[in-house]
Design an enzyme around this catalytic site. Structure first.
Site, PDB file in Angstrom:
ATOM      1  N   ASP A   1       4.052   4.374   6.969  1.00 19.52           N
ATOM      2  CA  ASP A   1       3.584   3.150   6.302  1.00 19.52           C
ATOM      3  C   ASP A   1       3.541   1.943   7.223  1.00 19.52           C
ATOM      4  O   ASP A   1       3.723   0.807   6.795  1.00 19.52           O
ATOM      5  CB  ASP A   1       4.453   2.825   5.064  1.00 19.52           C
ATOM      6  CG  ASP A   1       4.469   3.981   4.081  1.00 19.52           C
ATOM      7  OD1 ASP A   1       3.431   4.654   3.962  1.00 19.52           O
ATOM      8  OD2 ASP A   1       5.512   4.211   3.446  1.00 19.52           O
TER       9      ASP A   1
ATOM     10  N   LYS B   1      -1.026   2.322   9.777  1.00 19.33           N
ATOM     11  CA  LYS B   1      -1.863   3.199  10.616  1.00 19.33           C
ATOM     12  C   LYS B   1      -3.321   3.203  10.180  1.00 19.33           C
ATOM     13  O   LYS B   1      -4.229   3.189  11.000  1.00 19.33           O
ATOM     14  CB  LYS B   1      -1.353   4.654  10.547  1.00 19.33           C
ATOM     15  CG  LYS B   1       0.013   4.866  11.113  1.00 19.33           C
ATOM     16  CD  LYS B   1       0.470   6.300  10.904  1.00 19.33           C
ATOM     17  CE  LYS B   1       0.704   6.665   9.463  1.00 19.33           C
ATOM     18  NZ  LYS B   1       1.845   5.992   8.806  1.00 19.33           N
TER      19      LYS B   1
ATOM     20  N   GLY C   1      -0.050   8.060   2.358  1.00 20.00           N
ATOM     21  CA  GLY C   1      -0.771   7.085   1.540  1.00 20.00           C
ATOM     22  C   GLY C   1      -1.267   6.010   2.480  1.00 20.00           C
ATOM     23  O   GLY C   1      -0.470   5.289   3.070  1.00 20.00           O
ATOM     24  N   HIS C   2      -2.559   5.959   2.697  1.00 17.80           N
ATOM     25  CA  HIS C   2      -3.132   5.072   3.711  1.00 17.80           C
ATOM     26  C   HIS C   2      -4.044   4.033   3.070  1.00 17.80           C
ATOM     27  O   HIS C   2      -4.923   4.379   2.290  1.00 17.80           O
ATOM     28  CB  HIS C   2      -3.937   5.912   4.724  1.00 17.80           C
ATOM     29  CG  HIS C   2      -3.084   6.850   5.515  1.00 17.80           C
ATOM     30  ND1 HIS C   2      -3.591   7.884   6.261  1.00 17.80           N
ATOM     31  CD2 HIS C   2      -1.743   6.899   5.684  1.00 17.80           C
ATOM     32  CE1 HIS C   2      -2.589   8.522   6.866  1.00 17.80           C
ATOM     33  NE2 HIS C   2      -1.465   7.943   6.522  1.00 17.80           N
TER      34      HIS C   2
ATOM     35  N   GLN D   1       2.382   9.843   8.562  1.00 21.30           N
ATOM     36  CA  GLN D   1       3.833   9.648   8.657  1.00 21.30           C
ATOM     37  C   GLN D   1       4.188   8.895   9.955  1.00 21.30           C
ATOM     38  O   GLN D   1       3.426   8.037  10.347  1.00 21.30           O
ATOM     39  CB  GLN D   1       4.582  10.997   8.574  1.00 21.30           C
ATOM     40  CG  GLN D   1       4.548  11.608   7.186  1.00 21.30           C
ATOM     41  CD  GLN D   1       3.277  12.377   6.880  1.00 21.30           C
ATOM     42  OE1 GLN D   1       2.863  13.202   7.666  1.00 21.30           O
ATOM     43  NE2 GLN D   1       2.665  12.129   5.747  1.00 21.30           N
TER      44      GLN D   1
HETATM   45  P1  GDP Z   1      -0.058   3.632   6.591  1.00 21.70           P
HETATM   46  O1  GDP Z   1       0.472   4.720   5.725  1.00 21.70           O
HETATM   47  O2  GDP Z   1       0.626   3.563   7.911  1.00 21.70           O
HETATM   48  O3  GDP Z   1      -1.554   3.648   6.748  1.00 21.70           O
HETATM   49  O4  GDP Z   1       0.307   2.254   5.855  1.00 21.70           O
HETATM   50  P2  GDP Z   1       0.251   1.947   4.265  1.00 21.70           P
HETATM   51  O5  GDP Z   1      -1.164   1.793   3.870  1.00 21.70           O
HETATM   52  O6  GDP Z   1       1.086   2.920   3.518  1.00 21.70           O
HETATM   53  O7  GDP Z   1       1.047   0.579   4.201  1.00 21.70           O
HETATM   54  C1  GDP Z   1       0.678  -0.537   4.956  1.00 21.70           C
HETATM   55  C2  GDP Z   1       0.400  -1.701   4.005  1.00 21.70           C
HETATM   56  O8  GDP Z   1       0.375  -2.914   4.735  1.00 21.70           O
HETATM   57  C3  GDP Z   1      -0.974  -1.629   3.347  1.00 21.70           C
HETATM   58  O9  GDP Z   1      -0.874  -2.190   2.071  1.00 21.70           O
HETATM   59  C4  GDP Z   1      -1.847  -2.467   4.254  1.00 21.70           C
HETATM   60  O10 GDP Z   1      -2.980  -3.020   3.569  1.00 21.70           O
HETATM   61  C5  GDP Z   1      -0.893  -3.553   4.651  1.00 21.70           C
HETATM   62  N1  GDP Z   1      -1.101  -4.148   5.975  1.00 21.70           N
HETATM   63  C6  GDP Z   1      -1.521  -3.554   7.120  1.00 21.70           C
HETATM   64  N2  GDP Z   1      -1.469  -4.426   8.144  1.00 21.70           N
HETATM   65  C7  GDP Z   1      -0.996  -5.590   7.648  1.00 21.70           C
HETATM   66  C8  GDP Z   1      -0.660  -6.856   8.222  1.00 21.70           C
HETATM   67  O11 GDP Z   1      -0.790  -7.083   9.426  1.00 21.70           O
HETATM   68  N3  GDP Z   1      -0.170  -7.813   7.384  1.00 21.70           N
HETATM   69  C9  GDP Z   1       0.014  -7.593   6.047  1.00 21.70           C
HETATM   70  N4  GDP Z   1       0.503  -8.587   5.314  1.00 21.70           N
HETATM   71  N5  GDP Z   1      -0.278  -6.416   5.477  1.00 21.70           N
HETATM   72  C10 GDP Z   1      -0.765  -5.419   6.269  1.00 21.70           C
HETATM   73  P1  IMO Z   2       2.146   7.712   5.606  1.00 21.45           P
HETATM   74  O1  IMO Z   2       1.146   8.565   6.343  1.00 21.45           O
HETATM   75  C1  IMO Z   2       6.286   7.120   4.414  1.00 21.45           C
HETATM   76  C2  IMO Z   2       8.634  10.734   3.666  1.00 21.45           C
HETATM   77  C3  IMO Z   2       9.119  10.984   2.246  1.00 21.45           C
HETATM   78  C4  IMO Z   2      10.414  11.720   2.538  1.00 21.45           C
HETATM   79  C5  IMO Z   2      10.069  12.564   3.742  1.00 21.45           C
HETATM   80  C6  IMO Z   2       9.683  14.002   3.413  1.00 21.45           C
HETATM   81  O2  IMO Z   2       1.594   6.951   4.475  1.00 21.45           O
HETATM   82  O3  IMO Z   2       2.905   6.877   6.581  1.00 21.45           O
HETATM   83  P2  IMO Z   2       7.479  15.070   2.366  1.00 21.45           P
HETATM   84  O4  IMO Z   2       6.820  14.843   1.030  1.00 21.45           O
HETATM   85  O5  IMO Z   2       6.617  14.782   3.541  1.00 21.45           O
HETATM   86  O6  IMO Z   2       8.130  16.421   2.455  1.00 21.45           O
HETATM   87  O7  IMO Z   2       8.701  14.004   2.380  1.00 21.45           O
HETATM   88  O8  IMO Z   2       8.974  11.911   4.366  1.00 21.45           O
HETATM   89  N1  IMO Z   2       7.173  10.541   3.802  1.00 21.45           N
HETATM   90  C7  IMO Z   2       6.604   9.350   4.047  1.00 21.45           C
HETATM   91  N2  IMO Z   2       7.145   8.125   4.122  1.00 21.45           N
HETATM   92  N3  IMO Z   2       4.974   7.295   4.623  1.00 21.45           N
HETATM   93  C8  IMO Z   2       4.418   8.529   4.582  1.00 21.45           C
HETATM   94  O9  IMO Z   2       3.151   8.771   4.937  1.00 21.45           O
HETATM   95  C9  IMO Z   2       5.230   9.624   4.230  1.00 21.45           C
HETATM   96  N4  IMO Z   2       5.019  10.954   4.060  1.00 21.45           N
HETATM   97  C10 IMO Z   2       6.215  11.494   3.801  1.00 21.45           C
HETATM   98  O10 IMO Z   2       9.332   9.767   1.558  1.00 21.45           O
HETATM   99  O11 IMO Z   2      11.410  10.798   2.927  1.00 21.45           O
HETATM  100 MG    MG Z   3       1.450   5.003   3.908  1.00 21.85          MG
END
Ligand code: GDP
Ligand code: IMO
Ligand code: MG
Length: 424
Positions: A12, A15, A39-40, A221
């Site tokens: 999270d 990416k 979750g992206h 991840q």
């Molecule tokens: P990922 O799984 O690594 O792709 O990241 P997620 O989408 O799960 O979580 C990142 C969250 O931060 C999302 O809601 C993005 O829209 C938000 N985000 C990404 N870059 C920035 C930033 O520079 N500032 C803020 N405030 N939010 C950001």
């Molecule tokens: P993105 O790509 C954050 C965590 C779960 C748990 C562990 C194992 O959005 O960064 P799993 O279901 O993979 O067997 O769970 O990994 N986990 C993540 N945490 N972002 C993710 O993906 C994750 N995918 C799995 O919360 O701790």
């Molecule tokens: Mg994510």
């Protein structure tokens, strides 16, 4: 230049935002591991898109987006994601799935859910998407691959081997219902239709023809969730590290020029496991609130803490990072003080760890050694040039670079595509 986007913390990190940005210059985007546990989020064209498995580059409409052999695919989740994109008017004609990707079957999800819900000790806090059990079966040579769906003979033979043992385990170990061969065959027929428009049977030719093109590898991840290098056993079941891009895509290491580690200006974690810089006080709540730190896949509140240079230096090493994209620095706009953990101290004997101690069972004895930085006290979300950042923000970034010994090549100051500062 072929680049890999790797999560440098516990997932999270933002990416998808970085992948989406870099995808503008790429012709082929390859997701190399994980499944719909990811979750992206991408914010573009005044819309927020949520992806789980489909490479974030799909929004451009004219790129090849390949889901590689290292991934695991829950067919229903894939179908839903594709349909949502089509409903949004996104062109998915470039979407391709490796016939070697593994299939998450309903029993994988059931076992994952059962293990989580009934764990008395050692709960991992998984996403319950069947990820661990699917990879377990793959490694145990008990898995089904996409290509099996189109080969009745192989499917028949495999099911005769898999099902008797699988059913025994389901019933005896988990107290779950067994699966008849007819039922699994019917499911596979349905899955074959879901994947038919996207399976890339000529993937070898596709990879061969893409050798001279710009390739972007998309990880899910993060390094600290890597099954070999993360906070084991509190990890996912695949290899998000830069090296995973090779095994998961079918390309060798020489195809990679850069590995960009995405990290937040602080740290979050979902699920169980050690987290030395975790803040369980109002500062942690403030980060969660301003940063909207709630899981995209499960909606769970994310645990929040200060930036941890110990795990991050480790991520630079084992993740193979050549530079860092630092996201969410804007979350600190209203903070008077920002802390950075530079080492861990063992509360039992005072021992200082500058390198990451891999045995997570001692982490409960560790406390962070912090240095404190002054905040900048202004809104930076509209800034697009590095030099225009407040002095204290630049000092903070320079210190992180010094600690990590790799350049911070991208600074993200908001979720939108435009809210990004590229450096040289
Ligand atoms: P990922 O799984 O690594 O792709 O990241 P997620 O989408 O799960 O979580 C990142 C969250 O931060 C999302 O809601 C993005 O829209 C938000 N985000 C990404 N870059 C920035 C930033 O520079 N500032 C803020 N405030 N939010 C950001
Ligand atoms: P993105 O790509 C954050 C965590 C779960 C748990 C562990 C194992 O959005 O960064 P799993 O279901 O993979 O067997 O769970 O990994 N986990 C993540 N945490 N972002 C993710 O993906 C994750 N995918 C799995 O919360 O701790
Ligand atoms: Mg994510």
């Amino acid at each position: 230049m072929n680049k890999v986007v790797v999560g440098a913390q516990w997932g999270d990190e933002g990416k998808a935002k970085i992948t989406d940005l870099l995808a503008a210059d790429a012709e082929v985007i390859i997701r190399y591991q994980g499944g719909c546990n990811a979750g992206h989020t991408v914010v573009a064209n005044n819309k927020t898109y949520k992806f789980h498995l489909i490479p974030s580059g799909i929004l451009y409409g004219n790129k090849t987006c390949f889901i590689g052999a290292g991934t695991v695919i829950l067919p229903e989740s894939f179908e839903k994601e594709v349909n949502e994109l089509i409903e949004e008017g996104i062109d998915v004609s470039g979407l391709k799935v490796s016939p070697l990707a593994s299939i998450t079957m309903p029993y994988h999800t059931e076992v994952d859910g059962y293990s989580e819900d009934n764990a008395k000790k050692g709960k991992i806090g998984t996403t319950k998407k069947g990820i661990g059990p699917t990879y377990t079966d793959k490694v145990a040579r008990f898995g089904l691959k996409i290509e099996d769906l189109y080969s009745p003979e192989a499917l028949n033979e495999k099911l005769d081997v898999i099902l008797p043992l699988k059913n025994k385990t389901l019933e005896k170990v988990y107290g779950l219902q067994p699966y008849s061969k007819e039922c699994v065959l019917a499911l596979c027929e349905k899955y074959a239709e879901i994947f038919r428009p996207y399976v890339c049977f000529d993937w070898q030719e596709m990879l061969e023809n893409s050798r001279k093109k710009q390739i972007l590898f998309e990880g899910a991840q993060g390094v600290m969730l890597d099954v070999d290098y993360g906070t084991y056993p509190f990890v996912t079941s695949s290899n998000p590290i830069g090296g995973g891009a090779c095994t998961g895509s079918g390309y060798g290491p020489k195809m990679i020029d850069e590995v960009i580690g995405v990290a937040k200006a602080y740290v979050t974690r979902v699920g169980e496991g050690p987290f030395v810089t975790e803040l369980t006080d109002e500062t942690g709540d403030k980060i969660r609130e301003i940063g909207h730190e709630f899981g995209v896949t499960t909606g769970r509140p994310r645990r929040c803490g200060w930036f941890d240079a110990v795990t991050m230096r480790y991520a630079v090493l084992v993740g193979g990072l050549t530079s860092v994209a630092l996201t969410k620095i804007d979350v600190f706009d209203s903070f008077d003080e920002i802390k950075v953990c530079t080492a861990y101290k063992d509360t039992r004997d005072g021992k200082i760890y500058k390198s990451y101690p891999t045995n997570v069972y001692i982490h409960k004895y560790l406390e962070p050694v912090y240095e404190t930085h002054k905040g900048w006290g202004e809104d930076i979300t509209g800034i697009r040039e590095y030099n225009k950042l407040p002095e204290n923000a630049k000092k903070y970034l320079a210190r992180l670079e010094e600690l990590l010994e790799v350049p911070i090549s991208i600074v993200s100051v908001g979720p939108d595509r435009e809210q990004t500062i590229f450096r040289g």
